[in-house]
Scaffold this motif. Structure first.
Motif, PDB file in Angstrom:
ATOM      1  N   HIS A 109      34.064  45.781  38.822  1.00 21.23           N
ATOM      2  CA  HIS A 109      35.298  45.100  39.211  1.00 21.23           C
ATOM      3  C   HIS A 109      35.707  45.597  40.598  1.00 21.23           C
ATOM      4  O   HIS A 109      35.752  46.806  40.842  1.00 21.23           O
ATOM      5  CB  HIS A 109      36.417  45.410  38.201  1.00 21.23           C
TER       6      HIS A 109
ATOM      7  N   GLN B  23      38.837  45.286  43.345  1.00 18.58           N
ATOM      8  CA  GLN B  23      40.218  44.853  43.524  1.00 18.58           C
ATOM      9  C   GLN B  23      40.600  44.974  44.997  1.00 18.58           C
ATOM     10  O   GLN B  23      40.721  46.078  45.524  1.00 18.58           O
ATOM     11  CB  GLN B  23      41.159  45.707  42.652  1.00 18.58           C
TER      12      GLN B  23
ATOM     13  N   SER C 227      38.340  40.400  42.718  1.00 16.64           N
ATOM     14  CA  SER C 227      39.737  40.123  42.413  1.00 16.64           C
ATOM     15  C   SER C 227      40.631  40.448  43.605  1.00 16.64           C
ATOM     16  O   SER C 227      40.455  41.476  44.259  1.00 16.64           O
ATOM     17  CB  SER C 227      40.139  40.971  41.201  1.00 16.64           C
TER      18      SER C 227
ATOM     19  N   CYS D 130      35.415  34.970  41.145  1.00 19.99           N
ATOM     20  CA  CYS D 130      36.629  35.282  41.921  1.00 19.99           C
ATOM     21  C   CYS D 130      37.909  34.918  41.167  1.00 19.99           C
ATOM     22  O   CYS D 130      37.975  33.886  40.492  1.00 19.99           O
ATOM     23  CB  CYS D 130      36.608  34.519  43.243  1.00 19.99           C
ATOM     24  N   ILE D 131      38.919  35.772  41.331  1.00 25.99           N
ATOM     25  CA  ILE D 131      40.209  35.554  40.669  1.00 25.99           C
ATOM     26  C   ILE D 131      41.293  36.291  41.452  1.00 25.99           C
ATOM     27  O   ILE D 131      41.009  37.280  42.134  1.00 25.99           O
ATOM     28  CB  ILE D 131      40.151  36.057  39.201  1.00 25.99           C
TER      29      ILE D 131
ATOM     30  N   ALA E 146      44.491  38.638  40.906  1.00 26.89           N
ATOM     31  CA  ALA E 146      45.221  39.446  39.922  1.00 26.89           C
ATOM     32  C   ALA E 146      46.416  40.030  40.663  1.00 26.89           C
ATOM     33  O   ALA E 146      46.306  41.039  41.351  1.00 26.89           O
ATOM     34  CB  ALA E 146      44.328  40.541  39.346  1.00 26.89           C
TER      35      ALA E 146
ATOM     36  N   LEU F 276      47.227  36.391  36.501  1.00 26.37           N
ATOM     37  CA  LEU F 276      45.813  36.071  36.759  1.00 26.37           C
ATOM     38  C   LEU F 276      45.711  34.591  37.116  1.00 26.37           C
ATOM     39  O   LEU F 276      46.045  33.724  36.299  1.00 26.37           O
ATOM     40  CB  LEU F 276      44.966  36.374  35.513  1.00 26.37           C
TER      41      LEU F 276
ATOM     42  N   THR G 278      36.526  29.069  39.118  1.00 27.00           N
ATOM     43  CA  THR G 278      36.404  30.376  38.449  1.00 27.00           C
ATOM     44  C   THR G 278      35.876  30.175  37.030  1.00 27.00           C
ATOM     45  O   THR G 278      36.365  29.315  36.289  1.00 27.00           O
ATOM     46  CB  THR G 278      37.774  31.095  38.404  1.00 27.00           C
TER      47      THR G 278
ATOM     48  N   THR H 157      35.226  35.069  33.701  1.00 25.24           N
ATOM     49  CA  THR H 157      35.876  35.909  34.716  1.00 25.24           C
ATOM     50  C   THR H 157      37.327  36.167  34.327  1.00 25.24           C
ATOM     51  O   THR H 157      37.820  37.294  34.400  1.00 25.24           O
ATOM     52  CB  THR H 157      35.797  35.241  36.111  1.00 25.24           C
TER      53      THR H 157
ATOM     54  N   THR I 144      38.724  39.866  33.107  1.00 27.77           N
ATOM     55  CA  THR I 144      39.821  40.473  33.880  1.00 27.77           C
ATOM     56  C   THR I 144      41.025  40.723  32.971  1.00 27.77           C
ATOM     57  O   THR I 144      41.674  41.766  33.043  1.00 27.77           O
ATOM     58  CB  THR I 144      40.214  39.572  35.072  1.00 27.77           C
TER      59      THR I 144
END
Length: 319
Positions: free
Chosen positions: A90, A92, A120, A141-142, A144, A158, A164, A168, A172
């Motif tokens: 992960h 971030q 993320s 991809c996301i 958060a 989220l 996406t 995912t 997450t």
């Protein structure tokens, strides 16, 4: 036990939000690599995290089951992005809220990551469709979006890109739960996401009420802090409706006409300028002068209040 077998977590950017994420992931037992371009920034961030974790331990507010030393041992710095992301599960991103800068970072990550890692962003308002446009790994991809300060306010929004992958979002969501946050699934992207849309609706009506001379700025804030906000710390607006009558159907039957009548009287979007901003500014200065020292002290007080509230909420959770 450190959860390094499943791959660690990489934080891109060592500012306030990056440091908070590092502490949250370490509290869940994850190995964390903190990446920044300047070694000095990393060194300062790690020192800041050390002090903060020790302070939290002393006040019995440390998250997770590991000691401050154990959590610190899970966090390391890295100024080489390729090295940092190797084997990560992960990533971030926590760089400043600038679309071009964030796109540049994600384009760089897109070239060096595998097909398993989640990419993320901590963005508070940039749309995933703009942020992740054209990336090969777009399914991973996301956004958060945490709430400031993330260590005490557990909500994480989220928000998916239209492409996406559901996995995912699921992964997450599970990861955020594991580190003690409260993730919500925003089912499709929308400008402002959910938290800021609600916040802006409150701000705009608050502004109109002050502008129209209905209430003073300080009393307006009191309506929230000693009124609505006390309820909203435990239940949301929809459950409030449900409990304020014999259930939701009863509430709508009883109050919908009145709500619609009042809502029709709401004014246009305020300009947030001119005489009203001066009036609100002066009122806020009587409460908190806007020099760095007073603002920092008041933020510290706010965070201490949130820390105590978070503790209380965890004790009051229904069985």
């Amino acid at each position: 036990m450190a959860s390094s077998a499943a791959g660690g977590v990489v934080i891109i950017g060592s500012g306030l939000i990056g440091r908070s994420w590092a502490m949250l992931f370490a509290s869940g037992g994850f190995k964390v690599k903190l990446y920044d371009i300047e070694q000095e920034q990393i060194t300062n961030a790690l020192e800041n995290i050390r002090k903060e974790l020790k302070r939290l331990e002393q006040s019995d507010s440390l998250k997770g089951s590991l000691s401050a030393e154990q959590q610190l041992s899970l966090i390391s710095g890295c100024s080489n992005i390729t090295e940092a992301v190797e084997g990560a599960m992960h990533i971030q991103e926590c760089v400043p809220e600038n679309l071009d800068l964030k796109k540049k970072i994600f384009a760089q990550l897109d070239r060096i990551v595998d097909d398993r890692v989640i990419l993320s962003s901590s963005s508070s308002c940039l749309m995933p469709s703009k942020l992740f446009a054209g990336l090969v790994h777009v399914k991973q991809c996301i956004v958060a979006h945490p709430v400031n300060p993330p260590y005490y306010v557990p909500l994480v929004e989220l928000i998916p890109h239209p492409e996406t992958a559901p996995a995912t979002m699921d992964r997450t969501h599970a990861l955020m739960r594991k580190i003690g946050q409260s993730p919500v699934r925003v089912l499709k992207e929308i400008d402002g996401f959910v938290l800021n849309r609600l916040q802006y609706a409150i701000i705009s009506e608050a502004w109109r009420l002050v502008e129209d001379g209905v209430v003073s700025p300080c009393d307006l804030d009191l309506v929230m802090s000693d009124g609505l906000g006390m309820r909203y710390a435990f239940i949301g607006p929809l459950e409030t409706m449900h409990l304020n009558a014999e259930g939701m159907l009863s509430y709508c039957d009883r109050y919908s006409e009145g709500m619609k009548r009042v809502l029709k009287t709401f004014g246009p979007v305020p300009e947030f300028s001119g005489a009203t901003v001066e009036k609100v500014h002066q009122a806020m200065l009587t409460k908190v002068p806007d020099d760095p020292e007073h603002l920092a002290a008041r933020r510290q007080w706010r965070d201490d209040c949130l820390k105590k509230l978070a503790k209380l909420k965890s004790q009051l959770q229904p069985e």
